[in-house]
Design an enzyme around this catalytic site. Structure first.
Site, PDB file in Angstrom:
ATOM      1  N   HIS A 103       0.825  -1.221   0.000  1.00  9.09           N
ATOM      2  CA  HIS A 103       0.000   0.000   0.000  1.00  9.09           C
ATOM      3  C   HIS A 103       0.856   1.266   0.000  1.00  9.09           C
ATOM      4  O   HIS A 103       0.556   2.217  -0.721  1.00  9.09           O
ATOM      5  CB  HIS A 103      -0.973   0.002   1.184  1.00  9.09           C
ATOM      6  CG  HIS A 103      -1.924  -1.157   1.160  1.00  9.09           C
ATOM      7  ND1 HIS A 103      -2.717  -1.490   2.225  1.00  9.09           N
ATOM      8  CD2 HIS A 103      -2.187  -2.084   0.186  1.00  9.09           C
ATOM      9  CE1 HIS A 103      -3.436  -2.559   1.902  1.00  9.09           C
ATOM     10  NE2 HIS A 103      -3.122  -2.947   0.687  1.00  9.09           N
ATOM     11  N   ASP A 125      -3.206  -2.553  -5.174  1.00 12.10           N
ATOM     12  CA  ASP A 125      -2.187  -3.547  -4.803  1.00 12.10           C
ATOM     13  C   ASP A 125      -1.216  -3.791  -5.960  1.00 12.10           C
ATOM     14  O   ASP A 125       0.000  -3.864  -5.761  1.00 12.10           O
ATOM     15  CB  ASP A 125      -2.845  -4.891  -4.455  1.00 12.10           C
ATOM     16  CG  ASP A 125      -3.339  -4.956  -3.014  1.00 12.10           C
ATOM     17  OD1 ASP A 125      -2.913  -4.139  -2.174  1.00 12.10           O
ATOM     18  OD2 ASP A 125      -4.157  -5.858  -2.726  1.00 12.10           O
ATOM     19  N   HIS A 150      -0.538 -10.884  -5.108  1.00  9.62           N
ATOM     20  CA  HIS A 150       0.849 -10.493  -4.823  1.00  9.62           C
ATOM     21  C   HIS A 150       1.861 -11.476  -5.422  1.00  9.62           C
ATOM     22  O   HIS A 150       2.877 -11.069  -5.970  1.00  9.62           O
ATOM     23  CB  HIS A 150       1.069 -10.404  -3.317  1.00  9.62           C
ATOM     24  CG  HIS A 150       0.110  -9.463  -2.654  1.00  9.62           C
ATOM     25  ND1 HIS A 150       0.007  -8.140  -3.019  1.00  9.62           N
ATOM     26  CD2 HIS A 150      -0.790  -9.648  -1.660  1.00  9.62           C
ATOM     27  CE1 HIS A 150      -0.918  -7.557  -2.277  1.00  9.62           C
ATOM     28  NE2 HIS A 150      -1.419  -8.448  -1.453  1.00  9.62           N
ATOM     29  N   HIS A 174      -9.221  -1.925  -5.235  1.00  8.33           N
ATOM     30  CA  HIS A 174      -8.136  -2.250  -4.304  1.00  8.33           C
ATOM     31  C   HIS A 174      -7.121  -3.191  -4.956  1.00  8.33           C
ATOM     32  O   HIS A 174      -5.919  -3.102  -4.684  1.00  8.33           O
ATOM     33  CB  HIS A 174      -8.654  -2.848  -2.995  1.00  8.33           C
ATOM     34  CG  HIS A 174      -7.548  -3.008  -2.001  1.00  8.33           C
ATOM     35  ND1 HIS A 174      -7.070  -1.952  -1.253  1.00  8.33           N
ATOM     36  CD2 HIS A 174      -6.736  -4.063  -1.714  1.00  8.33           C
ATOM     37  CE1 HIS A 174      -6.046  -2.357  -0.532  1.00  8.33           C
ATOM     38  NE2 HIS A 174      -5.812  -3.636  -0.792  1.00  8.33           N
TER      39      HIS A 174
END
Ligand SMILES: [Zn+2]
Length: 330
Positions: free
Chosen positions: A101, A268, A291, A264
């Site tokens: 973030h 990310d 991720h 979001h």
């Protein structure tokens, strides 16, 4: 707004009249120091963060200042060592979890050089989005430095894939004069399904702070209970995440954007990709990525030496639209 920005935006007449100044696209750092205190999402531990200006070509460097010998961890794809719940970087025995973030905020504001002093192994979650980091960085002020910004320009398509059928996910980078992202999620949850599951965002729009940074992380009560039983998400709650049960959002204020979930994921991805250490010039497209796959994509790009080049811009007219300006506040 600087004279440089005016020249880049202005018509020919303005350009002709403007004084001769160095117009190369420059690196940026903070003007002053900024501090924050919060808790880590997973550890629930109190953590202090101090953001400091750094010289040209430093990049973004985390410093674990709580260790007997402070350890510096620069942003490089190879230092990402764990991507199960968040992006974790480590060097030697020192690690910093949940860097995505704050990295997203740095990318969104076009910051190249920064020291991030941290007193624990996890970045504070603050409000679960990047907007608190945007606020911190903007409060400190952003200044240009006497060194050209270096970009990683993708010159041909690079793609990574995992799983098959219902478990399929992929992410790719393609050549683009700028930086844009398209992300699609595929959640069968009733609430997520009723919102947009695909979003596109172009960094050149200058609207990162307004349109992306405020999107919060999200979770489901069942998951949260399970994670807590494993000693995770100890700092998580309704003030730093969207939490849903089987049918509805539990936060009394509801959502910040209609499509906050997929936004979001874009937030990310911007943070995960900035771990490469330089801004990318590319179009990123992803389906159900996370991720781990985002980091795999960076590593794949770096192994394919002919798929990218490092570039600078001698003048702002050559730079992608919107890149010469310092990002807008909101
Ligand atoms: Zn996130």
């Amino acid at each position: 707004m600087s004279a440089i920005t005016l020249i880049a935006r202005g018509a020919g007449r303005l350009r002709a009249r403007a004084p001769k100044i160095e117009a190369v696209l420059q690196q940026r750092t903070l003007k002053s120091i900024s501090r924050a205190v919060g808790v880590g999402l997973h550890s629930g531990q109190r953590v202090e963060l101090t953001l400091r200006p750094a010289p040209p070509d430093t990049g973004i460097v985390f410093r674990r200042v709580d260790l007997p010998e402070p350890v510096e961890i620069p942003m490089e794809a190879q230092f990402v060592t764990d991507t199960r719940l968040a992006s974790t970087i480590s060097r030697g025995g020192a690690k910093v979890q949940t860097v995505e973030h704050i990295m997203s905020a740095c990318a969104g504001l076009g910051l190249d050089n920064l020291y991030i002093d941290i007193t624990a192994d996890e970045v504070p979650i603050l409000d679960g989005s990047a907007s608190s980091f945007v606020f911190l960085l903007q409060s400190a002020g952003i200044v240009q430095q006497k060194a050209p910004r270096r970009f990683i320009r993708v010159t041909r398509m690079v793609e990574v894939r995992e799983g098959e059928g219902a478990n399929e996910k992929w992410a790719r980078l393609e050549p683009y004069h700028g930086f844009k992202l398209a992300f699609e999620i595929d959640f069968s949850h009733k609430v997520v399904n009723s919102t947009g599951q695909r979003v596109e965002f172009d960094m050149g729009s200058g609207s990162y702070s307004r349109d992306i940074a405020r999107a919060r992380t999200f979770g489901f009560t069942k998951e949260v209970e399970y994670m807590r039983s494993k000693g995770l998400a100890l700092g998580g709650g309704l003030d730093n995440a969207i939490v849903m049960d089987d049918t509805k959002v539990l936060n009394t204020d509801g959502l910040r954007y209609d499509d906050e979930f997929v936004k979001h994921k874009i937030l990310d991805a911007i943070g995960d990709l900035y771990i490469i250490g330089k801004p990318l010039l590319a179009a990123y497209t992803a389906f159900r990525s996370g991720h781990a796959l985002n980091n795999k994509l960076l590593r794949e790009l770096l192994t394919q030496r002919d798929a990218y080049e490092i570039v600078t811009f001698e003048n702002e007219a050559q730079a992608p639209r919107g890149f010469a300006e310092v990002a807008r506040a909101w």
